[in-house]
Scaffold this active site. Structure first.
Site, PDB file in Angstrom:
ATOM      1  N   LEU A 109      93.293  33.093  87.659  1.00  0.00           N
ATOM      2  CA  LEU A 109      94.200  32.589  88.692  1.00  0.00           C
ATOM      3  C   LEU A 109      95.635  33.018  88.410  1.00  0.00           C
ATOM      4  O   LEU A 109      96.375  33.393  89.323  1.00  0.00           O
ATOM      5  CB  LEU A 109      94.109  31.066  88.754  1.00  0.00           C
ATOM      6  CG  LEU A 109      92.703  30.496  89.015  1.00  0.00           C
ATOM      7  CD1 LEU A 109      92.703  28.971  88.885  1.00  0.00           C
ATOM      8  CD2 LEU A 109      92.224  30.907  90.410  1.00  0.00           C
ATOM      9  N   SER A 237      94.761  20.438  88.487  1.00  0.00           N
ATOM     10  CA  SER A 237      93.370  20.570  88.934  1.00  0.00           C
ATOM     11  C   SER A 237      93.050  19.368  89.806  1.00  0.00           C
ATOM     12  O   SER A 237      93.657  18.296  89.635  1.00  0.00           O
ATOM     13  CB  SER A 237      92.423  20.571  87.737  1.00  0.00           C
ATOM     14  OG  SER A 237      91.074  20.446  88.167  1.00  0.00           O
ATOM     15  N   TYR A 252      89.316  16.898  79.874  1.00  0.00           N
ATOM     16  CA  TYR A 252      89.955  17.815  80.836  1.00  0.00           C
ATOM     17  C   TYR A 252      90.565  17.026  81.996  1.00  0.00           C
ATOM     18  O   TYR A 252      91.709  17.266  82.397  1.00  0.00           O
ATOM     19  CB  TYR A 252      88.914  18.821  81.352  1.00  0.00           C
ATOM     20  CG  TYR A 252      89.487  19.849  82.314  1.00  0.00           C
ATOM     21  CD1 TYR A 252      90.209  20.932  81.839  1.00  0.00           C
ATOM     22  CD2 TYR A 252      89.299  19.734  83.689  1.00  0.00           C
ATOM     23  CE1 TYR A 252      90.736  21.888  82.711  1.00  0.00           C
ATOM     24  CE2 TYR A 252      89.811  20.671  84.575  1.00  0.00           C
ATOM     25  CZ  TYR A 252      90.528  21.748  84.067  1.00  0.00           C
ATOM     26  OH  TYR A 252      91.048  22.683  84.947  1.00  0.00           O
ATOM     27  N   LYS A 256      94.606  16.933  83.098  1.00  0.00           N
ATOM     28  CA  LYS A 256      95.164  17.394  84.372  1.00  0.00           C
ATOM     29  C   LYS A 256      95.875  16.254  85.121  1.00  0.00           C
ATOM     30  O   LYS A 256      96.839  16.493  85.841  1.00  0.00           O
ATOM     31  CB  LYS A 256      94.067  18.034  85.224  1.00  0.00           C
ATOM     32  CG  LYS A 256      93.559  19.352  84.615  1.00  0.00           C
ATOM     33  CD  LYS A 256      94.678  20.377  84.434  1.00  0.00           C
ATOM     34  CE  LYS A 256      94.172  21.728  83.943  1.00  0.00           C
ATOM     35  NZ  LYS A 256      95.231  22.749  83.850  1.00  0.00           N
ATOM     36  N   THR A 287      86.152  31.840  88.615  1.00  0.00           N
ATOM     37  CA  THR A 287      86.838  32.611  87.568  1.00  0.00           C
ATOM     38  C   THR A 287      86.006  32.577  86.284  1.00  0.00           C
ATOM     39  O   THR A 287      85.026  31.834  86.183  1.00  0.00           O
ATOM     40  CB  THR A 287      88.221  32.010  87.244  1.00  0.00           C
ATOM     41  OG1 THR A 287      88.025  30.736  86.620  1.00  0.00           O
ATOM     42  CG2 THR A 287      89.073  31.846  88.490  1.00  0.00           C
TER      43      THR A 287
HETATM   44  N1  LIG Z   1      88.778  28.012  87.493  1.00  0.00           N
HETATM   45  C1  LIG Z   1      88.765  26.798  88.021  1.00  0.00           C
HETATM   46  O1  LIG Z   1      87.780  26.371  88.631  1.00  0.00           O
HETATM   47  C2  LIG Z   1      89.985  25.910  87.891  1.00  0.00           C
HETATM   48  C3  LIG Z   1      90.022  24.748  88.650  1.00  0.00           C
HETATM   49  C4  LIG Z   1      91.117  23.907  88.543  1.00  0.00           C
HETATM   50  C5  LIG Z   1      92.149  24.225  87.687  1.00  0.00           C
HETATM   51  N2  LIG Z   1      92.093  25.360  86.951  1.00  0.00           N
HETATM   52  C6  LIG Z   1      93.224  25.634  86.039  1.00  0.00           C
HETATM   53  O2  LIG Z   1      93.817  26.866  86.394  1.00  0.00           O
HETATM   54  C7  LIG Z   1      94.370  27.473  85.236  1.00  0.00           C
HETATM   55  C8  LIG Z   1      93.866  28.910  85.134  1.00  0.00           C
HETATM   56  O3  LIG Z   1      92.450  28.887  85.077  1.00  0.00           O
HETATM   57  P1  LIG Z   1      91.533  30.185  85.190  1.00  0.00           P
HETATM   58  O4  LIG Z   1      90.299  29.765  85.870  1.00  0.00           O
HETATM   59  O5  LIG Z   1      92.299  31.330  85.698  1.00  0.00           O
HETATM   60  O6  LIG Z   1      91.175  30.358  83.638  1.00  0.00           O
HETATM   61  P2  LIG Z   1      91.068  31.667  82.743  1.00  0.00           P
HETATM   62  O7  LIG Z   1      90.417  31.217  81.482  1.00  0.00           O
HETATM   63  O8  LIG Z   1      90.476  32.791  83.503  1.00  0.00           O
HETATM   64  O9  LIG Z   1      92.614  32.012  82.467  1.00  0.00           O
HETATM   65  C9  LIG Z   1      93.411  31.197  81.652  1.00  0.00           C
HETATM   66  C10 LIG Z   1      94.345  32.076  80.844  1.00  0.00           C
HETATM   67  O10 LIG Z   1      95.129  31.207  80.003  1.00  0.00           O
HETATM   68  C11 LIG Z   1      95.208  31.786  78.726  1.00  0.00           C
HETATM   69  N3  LIG Z   1      95.416  30.750  77.721  1.00  0.00           N
HETATM   70  C12 LIG Z   1      94.524  29.803  77.319  1.00  0.00           C
HETATM   71  N4  LIG Z   1      95.058  29.070  76.337  1.00  0.00           N
HETATM   72  C13 LIG Z   1      96.299  29.549  76.121  1.00  0.00           C
HETATM   73  C14 LIG Z   1      97.327  29.186  75.209  1.00  0.00           C
HETATM   74  N5  LIG Z   1      97.167  28.213  74.315  1.00  0.00           N
HETATM   75  N6  LIG Z   1      98.478  29.877  75.244  1.00  0.00           N
HETATM   76  C15 LIG Z   1      98.658  30.890  76.117  1.00  0.00           C
HETATM   77  N7  LIG Z   1      97.704  31.281  76.997  1.00  0.00           N
HETATM   78  C16 LIG Z   1      96.543  30.617  76.987  1.00  0.00           C
HETATM   79  C17 LIG Z   1      93.870  32.482  78.531  1.00  0.00           C
HETATM   80  O11 LIG Z   1      93.952  33.488  77.539  1.00  0.00           O
HETATM   81  C18 LIG Z   1      93.593  33.042  79.928  1.00  0.00           C
HETATM   82  O12 LIG Z   1      94.080  34.339  80.091  1.00  0.00           O
HETATM   83  C19 LIG Z   1      93.975  26.583  84.060  1.00  0.00           C
HETATM   84  O13 LIG Z   1      95.046  25.728  83.739  1.00  0.00           O
HETATM   85  C20 LIG Z   1      92.813  25.786  84.598  1.00  0.00           C
HETATM   86  O14 LIG Z   1      92.663  24.540  83.959  1.00  0.00           O
HETATM   87  C21 LIG Z   1      91.043  26.211  87.039  1.00  0.00           C
END
Ligand SMILES: NC(=O)c1ccc[n+]([C@@H]2O[C@H](COP(=O)([O-])OP(=O)(O)OC[C@H]3O[C@@H](n4cnc5c(N)ncnc54)[C@H](O)[C@@H]3O)[C@@H](O)[C@H]2O)c1
Length: 346
Positions: A109, A237, A252, A256, A287
């Site tokens: 994202l 989230s 989690y 959030k 993702t």
């Molecule tokens: N995918 C979903 O369904 C979803 C739903 C709701 C919220 N989210 C939130 O959206 C955000 C992005 O999610 P995504 O699905 O793209 O996940 P993803 O795992 O594809 O991307 C997350 C990125 O954050 C980086 N990251 C993780 N820990 C880190 C740290 N300590 N320091 C620096 N970078 C760090 C990872 O290396 C990765 O590149 C997250 O906060 C997630 O909780 C995702």
């Protein structure tokens, strides 16, 4: 029908015919018509009022993801003179001359929202991520695709000193810092609260809550010092507002909810510095975070429980992110924007 829906239906009060008045009966007849497989449509496209009826096939309440909906897309730069031809409304959506920081921008994202910002005339983007190869490639691709000055910083959001140093370097290099999208985060699922390992719980809270705060604080201080303010967008989230089903993930969800409340608190404190702070709360998105074997079966349930009958595409947050980053949302702060295909309605 899934257990959650059944439980909700069972909780509804029983139907009592004796209490139904003639008005109530009439209402019932009218509302029953709403479910006919036709939708009235009125259009004014040619200047004339045209009425149509759109037939809706039974049993299809929404599309499913088209194959390839989650594939990597290419970002396109805004043409050099494009902004001159925009209406006042559309020009508010551009970020000409601005500089943005995106944590977790190495993939998913975060990377997609970085691509979206790169299409708005932005001057510079700094991607922060803990995964070096991912972040490096993301910065190179984005710069090649759009010509925007993109930098990558390998830094962990839990590392306060590293984050402060990074923000200082960004301000030194670009001379400004106008937008933050805070997307770095991790998820743990299918862990019961009664046996949740303490170290795992602490790690997730440290990344999702403390990390979010450290980045907000570092960026906020630069925005305050600049006197110009800016826009901060925290990726929370829907799990901060609802409890997911069927997987157990108390940690989690807690993290959030904390991000949403932190967003509101900072918005109230920093409004006087012209800093706006909002959060985006995505539903289930397609993702890498969700492409793990343990979640495959549960995904079917998530889709069933989503009115739009699909997971979100990886770029489904892009336009909201641009809106929140831009002057188009100048009067919006402290808001939590849920974008979940309707999941939290049921
Ligand atoms: N995918 C979903 O369904 C979803 C739903 C709701 C919220 N989210 C939130 O959206 C955000 C992005 O999610 P995504 O699905 O793209 O996940 P993803 O795992 O594809 O991307 C997350 C990125 O954050 C980086 N990251 C993780 N820990 C880190 C740290 N300590 N320091 C620096 N970078 C760090 C990872 O290396 C990765 O590149 C997250 O906060 C997630 O909780 C995702």
């Amino acid at each position: 029908m899934f257990a959650r829906s059944l439980a909700k239906a069972a909780a509804k009060p029983a139907f009592r015919p004796a209490a139904v008045t003639s008005v109530a009966r009439a209402t019932f007849t009218t509302s029953a018509k709403r479910f006919e497989p036709e939708v009235p449509v009125v259009s004014y496209g040619s200047g004339q009022r045209v009425e149509e009826r759109l037939s809706v096939p039974h049993g299809q309440s929404g599309p499913v993801n088209p194959p390839g909906g989650d594939q990597m897309k290419v970002a396109h730069p805004l043409g050099p003179n494009a902004t001159q031809h925009l209406t006042p409304t559309l020009s508010k959506f551009t970020l000409s001359g601005k500089v943005a920081v995106i944590t977790g921008g190495g993939r998913g994202l975060g990377y997609n929202m970085a691509q979206a910002l790169a299409e708005t005339g932005i001057r510079g983007i700094a991607i922060l991520d803990v995964q070096e190869e991912l972040g490096d490639n993301a910065a190179r691709e984005l710069s090649e695709q759009t010509g925007v000055d993109v930098r990558f910083y390998k830094v962990d959001v839990r590392d306060g000193a590293g984050i402060n140093q990074t923000m200082q370097d960004i301000v030194d290099h670009y001379g400004a810092l106008d937008v933050l999208i805070n997307a770095a985060g991790i998820a743990d699922s299918n862990i019961k609260a009664e046996t949740y390992p303490h170290d795992k719980f602490r790690r997730l809270i440290d990344i999702n809550i403390t990390g979010t705060f450290l980045v907000n604080q570092a960026v906020g201080n630069h925005m305050i010092a600049s006197g110009k303010g800016g826009s901060i967008i925290n990726i929370a989230s829907m799990s901060g507002s609802i409890v997911n089903y069927p997987q157990e993930q108390s940690c989690y969800n807690t993290s959030k909810a904390g991000v949403i409340q932190m967003t509101k608190s900072l918005a109230a404190e920093w409004a006087r510095y012209k800093i706006r702070v909002n959060s985006i709360s995505p539903g289930y998105m397609d993702t890498a975070l969700n492409r793990v074997p343990a979640l495959e079966a549960q995904k079917q349930i998530w889709v069933q429980n989503t009115p739009q009958k699909r997971l979100g595409d990886v770029d489904d947050l892009n336009n909201l992110a641009v809106y929140l980053a831009s002057d188009g949302s100048a009067f919006m702060t402290g808001n939590n924007c849920i974008i979940d295909g309707g999941y939290s309605l049921w």
